[in-house]
Design a protein around this motif. Sequence first.
Motif, PDB file in Angstrom:
ATOM      1  N   THR A  80     -35.513  29.051 -22.443  1.00 50.57           N
ATOM      2  CA  THR A  80     -36.725  29.889 -21.793  1.00 50.57           C
ATOM      3  C   THR A  80     -38.015  29.703 -22.707  1.00 50.57           C
ATOM      4  O   THR A  80     -38.725  30.360 -21.727  1.00 50.57           O
ATOM      5  CB  THR A  80     -36.172  31.383 -21.931  1.00 50.57           C
ATOM      6  N   ARG A  87     -45.797  26.689 -18.603  1.00 57.12           N
ATOM      7  CA  ARG A  87     -46.229  27.066 -17.816  1.00 57.12           C
ATOM      8  C   ARG A  87     -46.848  27.964 -18.637  1.00 57.12           C
ATOM      9  O   ARG A  87     -48.156  27.940 -17.134  1.00 57.12           O
ATOM     10  CB  ARG A  87     -45.127  27.665 -16.904  1.00 57.12           C
ATOM     11  N   GLU A 105     -49.304  36.394 -12.100  1.00 54.87           N
ATOM     12  CA  GLU A 105     -48.960  35.156 -12.859  1.00 54.87           C
ATOM     13  C   GLU A 105     -48.159  35.422 -14.125  1.00 54.87           C
ATOM     14  O   GLU A 105     -47.164  34.943 -14.197  1.00 54.87           O
ATOM     15  CB  GLU A 105     -50.169  33.872 -13.191  1.00 54.87           C
ATOM     16  N   LYS A 108     -44.756  36.173 -12.728  1.00 57.15           N
ATOM     17  CA  LYS A 108     -43.849  35.643 -12.402  1.00 57.15           C
ATOM     18  C   LYS A 108     -43.376  34.360 -13.620  1.00 57.15           C
ATOM     19  O   LYS A 108     -42.426  33.921 -13.962  1.00 57.15           O
ATOM     20  CB  LYS A 108     -44.537  33.954 -11.953  1.00 57.15           C
ATOM     21  N   HIS A 111     -40.256  36.851 -14.524  1.00 61.71           N
ATOM     22  CA  HIS A 111     -38.960  36.859 -13.583  1.00 61.71           C
ATOM     23  C   HIS A 111     -38.731  35.756 -12.858  1.00 61.71           C
ATOM     24  O   HIS A 111     -37.143  35.049 -13.746  1.00 61.71           O
ATOM     25  CB  HIS A 111     -39.681  37.270 -11.905  1.00 61.71           C
ATOM     26  N   THR A 112     -39.722  34.907 -13.247  1.00 61.70           N
ATOM     27  CA  THR A 112     -39.413  33.326 -12.930  1.00 61.70           C
ATOM     28  C   THR A 112     -38.613  32.585 -14.143  1.00 61.70           C
ATOM     29  O   THR A 112     -37.560  31.483 -14.333  1.00 61.70           O
ATOM     30  CB  THR A 112     -40.437  31.877 -12.528  1.00 61.70           C
ATOM     31  N   PHE A 113     -39.758  32.608 -15.621  1.00 57.60           N
ATOM     32  CA  PHE A 113     -39.064  32.054 -16.486  1.00 57.60           C
ATOM     33  C   PHE A 113     -38.199  32.607 -17.919  1.00 57.60           C
ATOM     34  O   PHE A 113     -37.887  32.627 -18.584  1.00 57.60           O
ATOM     35  CB  PHE A 113     -40.679  31.110 -16.805  1.00 57.60           C
TER      36      PHE A 113
END
Length: 125
Positions: A80, A87, A105, A108, A111-113
């Motif tokens: 993670t 990112r 951002e 994101k 939630h994404t990373f």
Amino acid sequence: AISDGVLPSNVGRGYVLRRIIRRAVCSGVEKLGVTPDSGFFSKLAPVVVELMAGAFPGLKENVDHVVSVISDEENQFGRTLRLGLKRFYRVTKDKEAGFVIPGEESAKLFHTFGFPFDLTRQKAV
């Protein structure tokens, strides 16, 4: 806490434990220059057990379990952290001091990373 049966999770004491482990891993990466997948934190557990066994005799009974739990969480967070930092640095590259990371951002990253909001806040300072 682990020797008392608490496991890293997303709720209650387990969440506090998860955050402590992840904060320690993050600090090791930033301050000691270790890689996120080095396993440095779980390798410290036997030393801590040895130092604290006088005050907490039960620690010696579950050393392998404690090391295993910390190692699993450390490895999971290492992935993670690697992706999230990549990112994060892409988003903040070449930005002036005082740049505010857009909420979209930051969301994101989380939630994404899986990159926690408090870690984004800490790194942005």
